[in-house]
Design an enzyme around this catalytic site. Structure first.
Site, PDB file in Angstrom:
ATOM      1  N   ARG A  46       0.853  -1.199   0.000  1.00  0.00           N
ATOM      2  CA  ARG A  46       0.000   0.000   0.000  1.00  0.00           C
ATOM      3  C   ARG A  46       0.881   1.238   0.000  1.00  0.00           C
ATOM      4  O   ARG A  46       0.640   2.218  -0.680  1.00  0.00           O
ATOM      5  CB  ARG A  46      -0.967  -0.001   1.192  1.00  0.00           C
ATOM      6  CG  ARG A  46      -1.706   1.323   1.320  1.00  0.00           C
ATOM      7  CD  ARG A  46      -2.952   1.307   2.216  1.00  0.00           C
ATOM      8  NE  ARG A  46      -2.909   0.376   3.331  1.00  0.00           N
ATOM      9  CZ  ARG A  46      -2.195   0.549   4.448  1.00  0.00           C
ATOM     10  NH1 ARG A  46      -1.445   1.622   4.612  1.00  0.00           N
ATOM     11  NH2 ARG A  46      -2.217  -0.361   5.394  1.00  0.00           N
ATOM     12  N   TYR A  98     -16.382  16.131 -15.439  1.00  0.00           N
ATOM     13  CA  TYR A  98     -16.786  14.726 -15.493  1.00  0.00           C
ATOM     14  C   TYR A  98     -17.899  14.468 -14.460  1.00  0.00           C
ATOM     15  O   TYR A  98     -17.809  14.926 -13.311  1.00  0.00           O
ATOM     16  CB  TYR A  98     -15.554  13.864 -15.178  1.00  0.00           C
ATOM     17  CG  TYR A  98     -15.834  12.396 -15.127  1.00  0.00           C
ATOM     18  CD1 TYR A  98     -16.153  11.699 -16.287  1.00  0.00           C
ATOM     19  CD2 TYR A  98     -15.782  11.706 -13.929  1.00  0.00           C
ATOM     20  CE1 TYR A  98     -16.424  10.344 -16.236  1.00  0.00           C
ATOM     21  CE2 TYR A  98     -16.039  10.345 -13.880  1.00  0.00           C
ATOM     22  CZ  TYR A  98     -16.362   9.678 -15.033  1.00  0.00           C
ATOM     23  OH  TYR A  98     -16.621   8.346 -14.984  1.00  0.00           O
ATOM     24  N   ASP A 170      -7.574  18.553 -14.208  1.00  0.00           N
ATOM     25  CA  ASP A 170      -7.811  17.206 -14.721  1.00  0.00           C
ATOM     26  C   ASP A 170      -7.461  17.225 -16.209  1.00  0.00           C
ATOM     27  O   ASP A 170      -8.153  17.855 -17.006  1.00  0.00           O
ATOM     28  CB  ASP A 170      -9.283  16.831 -14.475  1.00  0.00           C
ATOM     29  CG  ASP A 170      -9.625  15.425 -14.952  1.00  0.00           C
ATOM     30  OD1 ASP A 170      -8.934  14.911 -15.857  1.00  0.00           O
ATOM     31  OD2 ASP A 170     -10.597  14.839 -14.432  1.00  0.00           O
ATOM     32  N   LYS A 195      -8.403   6.123 -19.260  1.00  0.00           N
ATOM     33  CA  LYS A 195      -8.716   6.669 -20.580  1.00  0.00           C
ATOM     34  C   LYS A 195      -7.479   6.603 -21.489  1.00  0.00           C
ATOM     35  O   LYS A 195      -6.934   5.544 -21.672  1.00  0.00           O
ATOM     36  CB  LYS A 195      -9.257   8.088 -20.401  1.00  0.00           C
ATOM     37  CG  LYS A 195     -10.316   8.218 -19.293  1.00  0.00           C
ATOM     38  CD  LYS A 195     -11.568   7.406 -19.531  1.00  0.00           C
ATOM     39  CE  LYS A 195     -12.461   7.308 -18.302  1.00  0.00           C
ATOM     40  NZ  LYS A 195     -12.795   8.562 -17.661  1.00  0.00           N
TER      41      LYS A 195
END
Ligand SMILES: *Cc1c(COP(=O)(O)O)cnc(C)c1O
Length: 378
Positions: A46, A98, A170, A195
């Site tokens: 992690r 988005y 973004d 994407k």
């Protein structure tokens, strides 16, 4: 290094223990220590994982940044970033971001006391008008989704910096190949690696990059504390996808330009929105701040929802699906699909009308794509 070289080499080295040229998938949760606290830089996956680390360094280099962080999705990236803020803080967000980002802010973090103003930042004066004493940050997407409005990065970031606001951009739609917000003074660049960066529709992932050392320290803490990290296998896949990012983006754009021009000439189309077309109201700005126009097109079909629905059912190469940026072309209906989480009255005010269709133009031959649209129109 130039971009085409960076995708292959930045942060990537042959595996020192075997010489493997491809970054191994370090599918491990923990790492053996020689003596308590004495280890090779990895304690628990992690906190850090070698496959993830290579991806983080590579994406950071592509954005021209020093520190990269990967997450299990674009939304997990945004959620982690929101923990830089506290209740009563205020954030100014571009209005047609988005849908999932809007939902995360409005329906999750608002309940924790973070306040948001969603404003049209394609008009820079809307920024200053919405700054409050508790405003801490600006969240930008450019081009916006799905209306492909262009936000003037230099103007907005310049104005925000004067008020000491954190600027988060973004950059998913442009990818680092076409646009680098850090060069305009942004503090953090965000990607849904789902994407264009991965580009093969087989991973959900996210990343952010910064040049600010103190911010990087906080993000490293939050990445580990929140734990929304990607698997080593997903990191491997994204690294594999990145190798062709430059080539893919070139072809996405070449195809999108051809399709946008075709749509603009079609009698059943009311309006085409593509930043590469001179008819786009911010075509000049798009040319100025980015090195290209990307692979996303929105258009309004004549005849409203019934016509849109019929059209969406008829395309064959353009698959009816959410998401974007993959090698294969996709088509979708923002009002019902990606932006359904935005209330209808707000959607319509923004211009996300029932005849609006969004295309993610893939890497098929542009003539086949055009013929597919042609038969759907017929
Ligand atoms: C898809 C997307 C996101 C969210 O990313 P996920 O990986 O789906 O969580 C954020 N911003 C933009 C612009 C996107 O297209």
């Amino acid at each position: 290094m130039k971009f085409e070289t960076k995708v292959l080499h930045a942060g990537i080295h042959p595996d020192p223990s075997t010489g493997a040229i491809m970054t191994p998938i370090f599918q491990t949760s923990t790492y053996v220590q020689k003596s308590p606290g004495k280890h090779l830089g990895f304690e628990y996956s992690r906190t850090a994982n070698p496959t993830r680390k290579v991806l983080e360094e590579n994406i950071a280099a592509l954005e021209g940044g020093s520190f990269g962080f990967c997450f299990s999705s674009g939304c997990a990236t945004a959620a982690t970033l929101m923990h830089l803020f506290q209740s009563t803080d205020h954030i100014i967000c571009a209005d047609d971001v988005y849908g999932g980002t809007y939902r995360l802010f409005e329906n999750v973090f608002k309940d924790f006391g973070v306040n948001y103003s969603f404003v049209d930042l394609s008009d820079a004066k809307n920024l200053e008008e919405n700054i409050k004493p508790k405003t801490k940050a600006v969240w930008i997407e450019t081009p916006t989704n799905p209306l492909l409005k262009i936000i003037d990065l230099k103007k907005i970031i310049g104005a925000a910096k004067k008020k000491n606001l954190l600027c988060i951009v973004d950059n998913t739609f442009m990818s680092p190949y076409f646009q680098n917000p850090l060069n305009f003074g942004a503090d953090v660049v965000v990607h849904s690696t789902t994407k264009f960066i991965n580009g093969h529709s087989d991973v959900v992932g996210g990343a952010c990059v910064t040049n600010n050392k103190e911010l990087a320290r906080q993000l490293y803490f939050l990445q580990n504390a929140m734990g929304a990290v990607p698997s080593p296998f997903d990191c491997f896949l994204v690294l594999r996808g990145i190798k062709t990012l430059a080539l893919r983006m070139q072809r996405h754009e070449e195809n999108a330009m051809a399709i946008a021009q075709y749509l603009e000439s079609h009698k059943k189309v009311e309006r085409v929105i593509y930043p590469g077309l001179p008819s786009h109201p911010q075509h000049e700005l798009a040319k100025k701040q980015a090195r290209g126009f990307g692979g996303m097109i929105s258009f309004i079909i004549k005849g409203g929802f019934p016509a849109a629905k019929k059209f969406l059912e008829k395309t064959k190469l353009f698959s009816l699906a959410e998401s974007l940026g993959g090698v294969e072309s996709l088509i979708e209906h923002p009002a019902i699909m990606t932006h359904a989480s935005i209330p209808k009255n707000i959607r319509e005010k923004l211009g996300i009308v029932d005849g609006l269709i969004r295309l993610s133009v893939g890497l098929e031959h542009k003539q086949d794509l055009q013929e597919d649209l042609q038969q759907a129109f017929s």
